[in-house]
Write a protein that holds these residues in place. Structure first.
Motif, PDB file in Angstrom:
ATOM      1  N   ARG A  31       0.857  -1.180   0.000  1.00  0.00           N
ATOM      2  CA  ARG A  31       0.000   0.000   0.000  1.00  0.00           C
ATOM      3  C   ARG A  31       0.890   1.225   0.000  1.00  0.00           C
ATOM      4  O   ARG A  31       1.995   1.221   0.533  1.00  0.00           O
ATOM      5  CB  ARG A  31      -0.932   0.021   1.212  1.00  0.00           C
ATOM      6  N   GLY A  32       0.374   2.284  -0.598  1.00  0.00           N
ATOM      7  CA  GLY A  32       1.157   3.503  -0.661  1.00  0.00           C
ATOM      8  C   GLY A  32       0.319   4.662  -1.132  1.00  0.00           C
ATOM      9  O   GLY A  32      -0.835   4.495  -1.549  1.00  0.00           O
ATOM     10  N   PRO A  33       0.897   5.873  -1.082  1.00  0.00           N
ATOM     11  CA  PRO A  33       0.169   7.052  -1.542  1.00  0.00           C
ATOM     12  C   PRO A  33       0.048   7.052  -3.058  1.00  0.00           C
ATOM     13  O   PRO A  33       1.024   6.812  -3.772  1.00  0.00           O
ATOM     14  CB  PRO A  33       1.039   8.214  -1.044  1.00  0.00           C
ATOM     15  N   VAL A  34      -1.155   7.323  -3.544  1.00  0.00           N
ATOM     16  CA  VAL A  34      -1.435   7.337  -4.978  1.00  0.00           C
ATOM     17  C   VAL A  34      -2.133   8.652  -5.312  1.00  0.00           C
ATOM     18  O   VAL A  34      -3.112   9.024  -4.649  1.00  0.00           O
ATOM     19  CB  VAL A  34      -2.324   6.147  -5.390  1.00  0.00           C
ATOM     20  N   GLU A  35      -1.632   9.341  -6.312  1.00  0.00           N
ATOM     21  CA  GLU A  35      -2.279  10.583  -6.735  1.00  0.00           C
ATOM     22  C   GLU A  35      -3.486  10.264  -7.608  1.00  0.00           C
ATOM     23  O   GLU A  35      -3.380   9.490  -8.561  1.00  0.00           O
ATOM     24  CB  GLU A  35      -1.301  11.465  -7.500  1.00  0.00           C
ATOM     25  N   VAL A  36      -4.616  10.860  -7.268  1.00  0.00           N
ATOM     26  CA  VAL A  36      -5.875  10.618  -7.962  1.00  0.00           C
ATOM     27  C   VAL A  36      -6.402  11.931  -8.498  1.00  0.00           C
ATOM     28  O   VAL A  36      -6.349  12.969  -7.823  1.00  0.00           O
ATOM     29  CB  VAL A  36      -6.912   9.983  -7.007  1.00  0.00           C
ATOM     30  N   LEU A  37      -6.906  11.895  -9.738  1.00  0.00           N
ATOM     31  CA  LEU A  37      -7.584  13.052 -10.314  1.00  0.00           C
ATOM     32  C   LEU A  37      -9.064  12.958  -9.982  1.00  0.00           C
ATOM     33  O   LEU A  37      -9.711  11.966 -10.289  1.00  0.00           O
ATOM     34  CB  LEU A  37      -7.384  13.091 -11.827  1.00  0.00           C
ATOM     35  N   VAL A  38      -9.611  13.989  -9.348  1.00  0.00           N
ATOM     36  CA  VAL A  38     -11.014  14.014  -8.945  1.00  0.00           C
ATOM     37  C   VAL A  38     -11.770  14.981  -9.857  1.00  0.00           C
ATOM     38  O   VAL A  38     -11.387  16.148  -9.998  1.00  0.00           O
ATOM     39  CB  VAL A  38     -11.169  14.447  -7.479  1.00  0.00           C
ATOM     40  N   VAL A  39     -12.817  14.466 -10.489  1.00  0.00           N
ATOM     41  CA  VAL A  39     -13.674  15.312 -11.327  1.00  0.00           C
ATOM     42  C   VAL A  39     -14.702  15.983 -10.418  1.00  0.00           C
ATOM     43  O   VAL A  39     -15.572  15.328  -9.846  1.00  0.00           O
ATOM     44  CB  VAL A  39     -14.371  14.479 -12.409  1.00  0.00           C
ATOM     45  N   ASP A  40     -14.601  17.302 -10.281  1.00  0.00           N
ATOM     46  CA  ASP A  40     -15.528  18.050  -9.436  1.00  0.00           C
ATOM     47  C   ASP A  40     -16.845  18.314 -10.147  1.00  0.00           C
ATOM     48  O   ASP A  40     -17.918  18.199  -9.548  1.00  0.00           O
ATOM     49  CB  ASP A  40     -14.892  19.380  -9.020  1.00  0.00           C
ATOM     50  N   SER A  41     -16.774  18.661 -11.428  1.00  0.00           N
ATOM     51  CA  SER A  41     -17.995  18.932 -12.186  1.00  0.00           C
ATOM     52  C   SER A  41     -17.684  18.844 -13.674  1.00  0.00           C
ATOM     53  O   SER A  41     -16.562  19.108 -14.117  1.00  0.00           O
ATOM     54  CB  SER A  41     -18.550  20.323 -11.855  1.00  0.00           C
ATOM     55  N   VAL A  42     -18.700  18.460 -14.448  1.00  0.00           N
ATOM     56  CA  VAL A  42     -18.585  18.389 -15.896  1.00  0.00           C
ATOM     57  C   VAL A  42     -19.986  18.441 -16.479  1.00  0.00           C
ATOM     58  O   VAL A  42     -20.938  17.949 -15.872  1.00  0.00           O
ATOM     59  CB  VAL A  42     -17.844  17.105 -16.328  1.00  0.00           C
ATOM     60  N   GLN A  43     -20.126  19.089 -17.627  1.00  0.00           N
ATOM     61  CA  GLN A  43     -21.419  19.207 -18.280  1.00  0.00           C
ATOM     62  C   GLN A  43     -21.294  18.796 -19.745  1.00  0.00           C
ATOM     63  O   GLN A  43     -20.210  18.829 -20.324  1.00  0.00           O
ATOM     64  CB  GLN A  43     -21.939  20.647 -18.188  1.00  0.00           C
ATOM     65  N   ARG A  44     -22.437  18.397 -20.320  1.00  0.00           N
ATOM     66  CA  ARG A  44     -22.434  18.156 -21.743  1.00  0.00           C
ATOM     67  C   ARG A  44     -22.002  19.403 -22.481  1.00  0.00           C
ATOM     68  O   ARG A  44     -22.322  20.519 -22.054  1.00  0.00           O
ATOM     69  CB  ARG A  44     -23.825  17.692 -22.211  1.00  0.00           C
ATOM     70  N   PRO A  45     -21.275  19.250 -23.574  1.00  0.00           N
ATOM     71  CA  PRO A  45     -20.595  20.403 -24.171  1.00  0.00           C
ATOM     72  C   PRO A  45     -21.512  21.334 -24.947  1.00  0.00           C
ATOM     73  O   PRO A  45     -22.603  20.961 -25.377  1.00  0.00           O
ATOM     74  CB  PRO A  45     -19.594  19.739 -25.129  1.00  0.00           C
ATOM     75  N   THR A  46     -21.009  22.537 -25.135  1.00  0.00           N
ATOM     76  CA  THR A  46     -21.592  23.437 -26.121  1.00  0.00           C
ATOM     77  C   THR A  46     -21.084  22.974 -27.484  1.00  0.00           C
ATOM     78  O   THR A  46     -19.890  22.833 -27.702  1.00  0.00           O
ATOM     79  CB  THR A  46     -21.155  24.883 -25.861  1.00  0.00           C
ATOM     80  N   LEU A  47     -22.014  22.690 -28.398  1.00  0.00           N
ATOM     81  CA  LEU A  47     -21.652  22.071 -29.669  1.00  0.00           C
ATOM     82  C   LEU A  47     -21.595  23.099 -30.794  1.00  0.00           C
ATOM     83  O   LEU A  47     -22.195  24.159 -30.727  1.00  0.00           O
ATOM     84  CB  LEU A  47     -22.677  20.979 -30.013  1.00  0.00           C
ATOM     85  N   ASP A  48     -20.860  22.735 -31.864  1.00  0.00           N
ATOM     86  CA  ASP A  48     -20.753  23.599 -33.042  1.00  0.00           C
ATOM     87  C   ASP A  48     -21.773  23.210 -34.076  1.00  0.00           C
ATOM     88  O   ASP A  48     -22.217  22.079 -34.135  1.00  0.00           O
ATOM     89  CB  ASP A  48     -19.343  23.486 -33.637  1.00  0.00           C
TER      90      ASP A  48
END
Length: 281
Positions: free
Chosen positions: A264-281
């Motif tokens: 076991r050891g320290p692992v860096e994790v990316l946390v997604v705080d928020s995301v929305q469906r995109p504005t499209l072209d």
């Protein structure tokens, strides 16, 4: 998109994972569209001018490329982020003297595009988690036949045709970088820390280099894909076994003279705080 290409891109992008939004380069022009073709295959390519084309790519893959984290080290991925697919066409002009170039620059530009169009917000955390430790397996420190030290200094030297003399290379080692296939990892002129990173992505658990070996190496590892991941077998189901199959753990010992110890050891994790469906072209 091929797994080998994604792996190389992730390794390159990891070193830039902490860049701030104000430091990010940007594409000159970018188009984002939803892909509802129903196709399974996806494709993502870095363009020579620093642009990016992506066809039928899920958002999870775009996040992995942009931030340099494999999916198992990203928290907050669910629902449409995993299933809905997108096409991206982005162009860029690399300014003279730009501090970041190539795949690294494209990854950072994509990060800015995700923040703008998908309103993606993230942060990183250190968490205690299961890891593997990559260690020398033999008491005398002898390496296996498919792990060979190399005096190559960097990929640029390899691509220019400079080859070390009196060097025994494992068969079929790539000239530069790391590639994965169905039951194989082949690496040319890489540090064992980079090889450990590739193992971790394959095993879906971080691998920490504890070999103590410095310098760069050529590696050719062959194994059976079955049993690579530690997936529990449901009660009453007989696990499928191939008497001729070689697990990745056995292959590491026999072919490279290395082993994986659980810890076991320290692992860096990316946390997604928020995301929305995109504005499209």
């Amino acid at each position: 998109m091929r797994k080998a290409a994604l792996l190389v891109a992730l390794v390159l992008a990891t070193s830039l994972a902490g860049a701030q939004p104000s430091q990010l380069p940007a594409f000159d022009v970018a188009s984002v569209k939803t892909n509802r073709s129903g196709e399974i295959s996806a494709d993502m390519r870095v363009q020579p001018d620093g642009g990016l084309t992506a066809s039928n790519v899920p958002l999870v893959d775009l996040i992995q490329f942009a931030y340099g984290y494999p999916a198992h080290r990203i928290d907050g991925l669910s629902g449409w982020v995993l299933t809905e697919r997108f096409d991206i066409a982005a162009r860029a002009t690399t300014a003279p003297g730009a501090p970041v170039a190539g795949t690294d620059r494209v990854a950072l530009s994509l990060r800015g595009l995700l923040a703008e169009r998908f309103l993606l917000r993230t942060h990183t955390e250190m968490r205690q988690a299961p890891v593997y430790e990559l260690r020398l397996d033999r008491a005398d420190g002898r390496l296996g036949p498919r792990l060979a030290p190399t005096n190559r200094e960097d990929c640029r030297a390899m691509l220019s045709g400079r080859r070390p003399t009196a060097q025994q290379e494992p068969p079929e080692a790539p000239r530069c970088g790391i590639g994965t296939g169905n039951g194989s990892i082949r690496a040319g002129g890489v540090a064992l820390s980079q090889f450990a990173e590739a193992l971790g992505r394959l095993l879906e658990r971080p691998v920490v280099d504890r070999t103590g070996l410095t310098g760069t190496f050529d590696v050719v590892l062959g194994f059976s894909p079955e049993g690579t991941l530690e997936v529990p077998v449901p009660p009453g189901v007989q696990p499928r076994q191939d008497p001729n199959a070689t697990s990745i753990f056995t292959a590491l010992r026999e072919q490279l003279g290395l082993r994986l110890d659980s810890g076991r050891g320290p692992v860096e994790v990316l946390v997604v705080d928020s995301v929305q469906r995109p504005t499209l072209d």
